[in-house]
Write a protein that holds these residues in place. Structure first.
Motif, short mmCIF file in Angstrom:
data_model
loop_
_atom_site.label_atom_id
_atom_site.label_comp_id
_atom_site.label_asym_id
_atom_site.label_seq_id
_atom_site.Cartn_x
_atom_site.Cartn_y
_atom_site.Cartn_z
N GLY A 78 1.85 13.86 -36.91
CA GLY A 78 1.81 14.69 -35.71
C GLY A 78 1.64 16.16 -36.01
N ASN A 79 1.55 16.53 -37.28
CA ASN A 79 1.34 17.93 -37.65
C ASN A 79 -0.15 18.19 -37.72
OD1 ASN A 79 1.04 20.39 -38.91
ND2 ASN A 79 2.51 19.99 -40.54
N PRO A 80 -0.73 18.94 -36.77
CA PRO A 80 -2.18 19.14 -36.74
C PRO A 80 -2.69 20.28 -37.62
CG PRO A 80 -1.20 20.18 -34.83
CD PRO A 80 -0.07 19.52 -35.60
N ALA A 81 -1.81 20.86 -38.45
CA ALA A 81 -2.21 21.99 -39.29
C ALA A 81 -3.36 21.58 -40.23
CB ALA A 81 -1.02 22.48 -40.10
N CYS A 82 -4.23 22.54 -40.48
CA CYS A 82 -5.36 22.26 -41.36
C CYS A 82 -4.99 22.33 -42.83
CB CYS A 82 -6.49 23.23 -41.07
SG CYS A 82 -7.30 22.88 -39.48
N ALA A 83 -3.92 22.98 -43.19
CA ALA A 83 -3.51 23.06 -44.60
C ALA A 83 -2.02 22.80 -44.70
CB ALA A 83 -3.86 24.43 -45.16
N ALA A 84 -1.64 22.22 -45.80
CA ALA A 84 -0.22 21.96 -46.04
C ALA A 84 0.51 23.29 -46.16
CB ALA A 84 -0.05 21.13 -47.31
N ALA A 85 1.72 23.34 -45.64
CA ALA A 85 2.53 24.56 -45.73
C ALA A 85 2.91 24.79 -47.19
CB ALA A 85 3.77 24.42 -44.87
N ALA A 86 2.82 26.03 -47.62
CA ALA A 86 3.12 26.34 -49.02
C ALA A 86 4.61 26.42 -49.25
CB ALA A 86 2.46 27.66 -49.41
#
Length: 135
Positions: free
Chosen positions: A127-135
């Motif tokens: 459900g996380n639509p972010a384009c990049a993984a959180a650092a």
């Protein structure tokens, strides 16, 4: 007497016409979208946004073939060569039946890009639509 015959004829014609009408068949009540379709919509929207629409250089040579409206119960999307839309899929992302589990396979998964694809799909599936993984 003629009036009775006319009335009888009109009534008979009415019954005949009514019997010729197709009876409405009861349509099954739509139960909504399957779990697999819901999962795939979420993943496909993010994949398109992050990989294709953003013009991500890593995915520049691919285009997305969306097959979410599959009647086989297997909604999916494919990544195919950008210059050969009808070509062999290089990536298949799909879910089946009433499961929200998304399967990913194809030659791109053995490519250096495979690790990124796997982590993106896993993130989007939660459900996380972010384009990049959180650092």
């Amino acid at each position: 007497m003629i009036k009775m015959k006319t009335i009888a004829l009109v009534v008979a014609a009415g019954f005949t016409l009514a019997s010729c009408q197709s009876t409405p068949k009861s349509a099954p009540v739509p139960s909504g979208k399957s779990a697999s379709l819901l999962a795939m919509e979420q993943v496909a929207i993010s994949a398109h946004k992050c990989w294709i629409a953003s013009k991500d250089p890593a995915f520049k040579q691919y285009q997305m073939a969306n097959e979410l409206n599959s009647f086989s119960g297997t909604p999916r999307f494919l990544l195919v060569p950008a210059k050969h839309y009808g070509g062999k899929p290089l990536l298949v992302v799909q879910a089946q039946g009433n499961s929200n589990r998304v399967d990913v396979f194809g030659p791109l998964m053995n490519d250096p890009l495979g690790a990124r694809i796997g982590s993106d799909i896993a993130r989007w599936q939660t459900g996380n639509p972010a384009c990049a993984a959180a650092a």
